[in-house]
Design an enzyme around this catalytic site. Structure first.
Site, PDB file in Angstrom:
ATOM      1  N   LYS A   1      -7.102   1.056  -3.122  1.00  0.00           N
ATOM      2  CA  LYS A   1      -6.687   0.411  -1.871  1.00  0.00           C
ATOM      3  C   LYS A   1      -6.725   1.391  -0.707  1.00  0.00           C
ATOM      4  O   LYS A   1      -7.201   1.071   0.384  1.00  0.00           O
ATOM      5  CB  LYS A   1      -5.276  -0.163  -2.028  1.00  0.00           C
ATOM      6  CG  LYS A   1      -4.679  -0.736  -0.733  1.00  0.00           C
ATOM      7  CD  LYS A   1      -5.513  -1.883  -0.181  1.00  0.00           C
ATOM      8  CE  LYS A   1      -5.080  -2.282   1.236  1.00  0.00           C
ATOM      9  NZ  LYS A   1      -3.726  -2.837   1.299  1.00  0.00           N
TER      10      LYS A   1
ATOM     11  N   LYS B   1      -0.526   4.746   9.036  1.00  0.00           N
ATOM     12  CA  LYS B   1       0.211   5.137   7.827  1.00  0.00           C
ATOM     13  C   LYS B   1      -0.725   5.221   6.633  1.00  0.00           C
ATOM     14  O   LYS B   1      -0.670   6.170   5.841  1.00  0.00           O
ATOM     15  CB  LYS B   1       1.330   4.126   7.561  1.00  0.00           C
ATOM     16  CG  LYS B   1       2.180   4.400   6.317  1.00  0.00           C
ATOM     17  CD  LYS B   1       1.684   3.648   5.068  1.00  0.00           C
ATOM     18  CE  LYS B   1       1.875   2.153   5.198  1.00  0.00           C
ATOM     19  NZ  LYS B   1       1.483   1.450   3.922  1.00  0.00           N
TER      20      LYS B   1
ATOM     21  N   THR C   1       0.859  -1.178   0.000  1.00  0.00           N
ATOM     22  CA  THR C   1       0.000   0.000   0.000  1.00  0.00           C
ATOM     23  C   THR C   1       0.894   1.226   0.000  1.00  0.00           C
ATOM     24  O   THR C   1       1.578   1.502   0.989  1.00  0.00           O
ATOM     25  CB  THR C   1      -0.914   0.006   1.233  1.00  0.00           C
ATOM     26  OG1 THR C   1      -1.687  -1.194   1.257  1.00  0.00           O
ATOM     27  CG2 THR C   1      -1.855   1.205   1.199  1.00  0.00           C
TER      28      THR C   1
END
Length: 299
Positions: free
Chosen positions: A167, A235, A91
């Site tokens: 995503k 994150k 990601t």
């Protein structure tokens, strides 16, 4: 097929082993030394440049900085095998995906973004959802490999960053679902309705779906055993915030869940599953101690 692999964390190991089970020759490298048990069944090479001599190389590294440090600053594209296709399953930010696409084009290397939806146990079963963006010829060449890793391969467009945007958006929405369930518990437990009974009703009526099923179980049990660690979830919400800022639009729900998850990480819960953010909400900002029997052992 000869496949290179970089990044053998819990997700990376699962992906590499499934490729091996499918009959492929996998040469893998990890940034840190692996315990023999972790490396079992995987051919370990001495450096990342060896992985880039394969026909296809996968990277499953933690973030933009890790990929930049290993691949770009390590000049791996300059010495890569001709015709190589690089598949990034991490990601990463939309901006970095765009940069990677440009750098690969300059080097004449194929590039496919293929971030995945699913936890390590799902990866081990080969049941991930694989989100794919990239040029049609590169995607076609690696699709049989991606099919080994997931129960469905979602082709989202010829721009790699389209898969990364999807995503990031999906993870943002999962965080919102976790917070929604936690706030529902705050209301229902205030009048003595147990969370297990509440979630049984919710899953059987309005909110059936994998995210609600998985994370309602975490919230009910209260152990928050890590599948996706809170510090990594934070994150990803940072990436969503950056992407939102680039659009010039306000995303108030994102701001709220990012703040809640940040509170959890700041409270020392960054190694727990990211659904631990629900405990911060349900406890009024004072998360309950994790039962000793459920704590992970760390060396």
């Amino acid at each position: 097929m000869h496949i290179g692999f970089i990044g053998l964390g819990s997700m990376g190991r699962a992906l590499a082993r499934n490729l091996i089970k499918a009959g492929h020759d996998v040469s893998a490298w990890n940034r840190s030394a692996l315990e023999p048990e972790a490396a079992h069944g995987i051919t370990i090479v001495d450096g990342p440049e060896e992985a880039f001599q394969a026909e296809v190389v996968f990277t499953m590294l933690s973030d933009d900085a890790a990929i930049r440090g290993v691949v770009l600053e390590g000049a791996l594209l300059d010495g890569a095998r001709a015709g190589l296709i690089h598949v990034v399953t991490s990601t990463i930010s939309i901006a970095f995906a765009e940069e990677l696409a440009a750098r690969h084009d300059e080097a004449g290397i194929g590039f496919v973004s293929a971030p995945v939806l699913g936890r390590p146990d799902v990866a081990a079963r080969g049941e991930l959802n694989v989100l794919v963006g990239g040029k049609a010829d590169a995607v076609a060449a690696v699709e049989p490999l991606l099919a080994v890793l997931g129960r469905k391969v979602w082709q989202l467009g010829e721009i790699p960053a389209q898969a990364n945007a999807a995503k990031i958006a999906a993870n943002m929405m999962i965080a919102m679902a976790i917070e929604a369930m936690a706030e529902g518990v705050v209301l229902t437990e205030s009048v003595g309705l147990g969370r297990a009974r509440f979630f049984e009703m919710i899953l059987g009526t309005l909110f059936a779906g994998r995210a609600y099923e998985s994370y309602s179980a975490q919230i009910t049990e209260g152990a928050f055993q890590p599948g996706f660690k809170a510090r990594l979830g934070l994150k990803d919400l940072r990436l969503a915030t950056e992407a939102g800022s680039a659009t010039g639009r306000s995303l108030p729900m994102l701001d709220a869940v990012r703040e809640r998850l940040s509170e959890a990480v700041s409270a020392g819960l960054g190694e727990r599953d990211w659904s631990v953010m629900a405990d911060v909400t349900m406890s009024g900002g004072d998360p309950s101690p994790i039962p000793a029997a459920t704590k992970e052992k760390h060396p």
